[in-house]
Design an enzyme around this catalytic site. Structure first.
Site, PDB file in Angstrom:
ATOM      1  N   HIS A  57      -4.433   5.391 -12.290  1.00 41.02           N
ATOM      2  CA  HIS A  57      -3.640   6.019 -11.620  1.00 41.02           C
ATOM      3  C   HIS A  57      -2.744   7.218 -12.496  1.00 41.02           C
ATOM      4  CE1 HIS A  57      -3.426   3.178  -7.952  1.00 41.02           C
ATOM      5  NE2 HIS A  57      -4.526   3.517  -8.006  1.00 41.02           N
ATOM      6  N   GLU A  59       0.572   7.319 -13.082  1.00 38.58           N
ATOM      7  CA  GLU A  59       1.420   6.683 -13.779  1.00 38.58           C
ATOM      8  C   GLU A  59       0.716   5.834 -15.000  1.00 38.58           C
ATOM      9  OE1 GLU A  59       0.900   6.471 -10.447  1.00 38.58           O
ATOM     10  OE2 GLU A  59       2.538   5.575  -9.189  1.00 38.58           O
ATOM     11  N   CYS A  87       2.508   2.274  -6.368  1.00 35.26           N
ATOM     12  CA  CYS A  87       1.744   0.948  -6.047  1.00 35.26           C
ATOM     13  C   CYS A  87       2.474  -0.014  -6.684  1.00 35.26           C
ATOM     14  CB  CYS A  87       0.449   1.308  -5.846  1.00 35.26           C
ATOM     15  SG  CYS A  87      -0.580   1.165  -7.583  1.00 35.26           S
ATOM     16  N   CYS A  90       1.365  -0.045 -10.593  1.00 32.89           N
ATOM     17  CA  CYS A  90       2.036   0.844 -11.323  1.00 32.89           C
ATOM     18  C   CYS A  90       3.342   0.407 -11.422  1.00 32.89           C
ATOM     19  CB  CYS A  90       1.842   2.209 -10.736  1.00 32.89           C
ATOM     20  SG  CYS A  90       0.432   2.871 -10.857  1.00 32.89           S
TER      21      CYS A  90
END
Length: 164
Positions: A57, A59, A87, A90
Site C-alpha cells: 500500500h 502508506e 486501512c 497501514c
C-alpha cells in the site's frame, strides 16, 4: 510541527500525483507522502499488483522508505499525507512507527481504520496516539477514486460484450 491549510494542501497535491501514478498502472489510486519539517522524506503509491505484494500500500511503502532514509523504524515528528483513509494494516504501521500526524483526503467506508470502520489511531488501548486531520482536498481525492472505478466498470462491460 507546522500545521496550516496551505501546508497541508501542498503535500496532499503531491499525494494526489502519486495516486494518479497508481491509476495509470491499474492500481487502486492511493498516494502517500511522508514529511518531516518542510522536507519530503518519502513518497509512493499503491503497487500491490505490480509488486505482487498485498502489503504494498502507498502508506506502507512510504513508511519503509523513510525508515531506511532515517535509519530508524521510529519516524517521530513526521506527518503522513494520504489521499484515502488508511486501512487497519497501514494505521497499525503508523502507530508502530510513531508518526505524529496523519492528514487524509477522503474516508474509506469499507476498510477505513481511522474513523469509518475502526478508530485505531485514537484507540485507548494503543500506546501511541496519532493526531488526525481529514478532508484536505477531499473533492479531488474522491474524484480520482471515482474516475478509476468508473473506467474499470466501463472496461469490464466492454470485455464482457466482446466475449458474448
Amino acid at each position: 510541527m507546522r500545521i496550516d491549510q496551505e501546508f497541508d494542501e501542498k503535500y496532499m497535491r503531491m499525494a494526489l500525483k502519486e495516486a494518479r501514478k497508481a491509476a495509470e498502472r491499474g492500481e487502486v489510486p492511493v498516494g502517500a507522502i511522508l514529511v518531516k519539517g518542510d522536507k519530503v522524506l518519502s513518497r509512493d503509491h499503491n503497487r500491490c499488483i505490480g509488486l505482487n505484494d498485498p502489503t504494498a500500500h502507498a502508506e506502507m511503502l512510504a513508511l519503509r522508505k523513510a525508515g531506511k532514509i532515517l535509519k530508524n523504524y521510529r519516524l517521530n515528528n513526521t506527518v503522513m499525507y494520504v489521499t484515502t483513509e488508511p486501512c487497519p494494516m497501514c494505521a497499525a504501521a503508523m502507530i508502530h512507527s510513531r508518526i505524529s500526524r496523519l492528514v487524509f483526503g477522503t474516508v474509506e467506508p469499507k476498510f477505513g481504520a481511522v474513523e469509518s470502520k475502526f478508530s485505531l489511531l485514537q484507540d485507548k488501548s494503543v500506546n501511541h496516539k496519532v493526531e488526525v486531520r481529514r478532508g484536505i482536498l477531499e473533492k479531488e481525492c474522491v474524484e480520482v477514486l471515482k474516475e478509476f472505478f468508473r473506467e474499470r466498470r466501463t472496461n469490464s462491460k466492454t470485455v464482457r460484450s466482446i466475449k458474448s
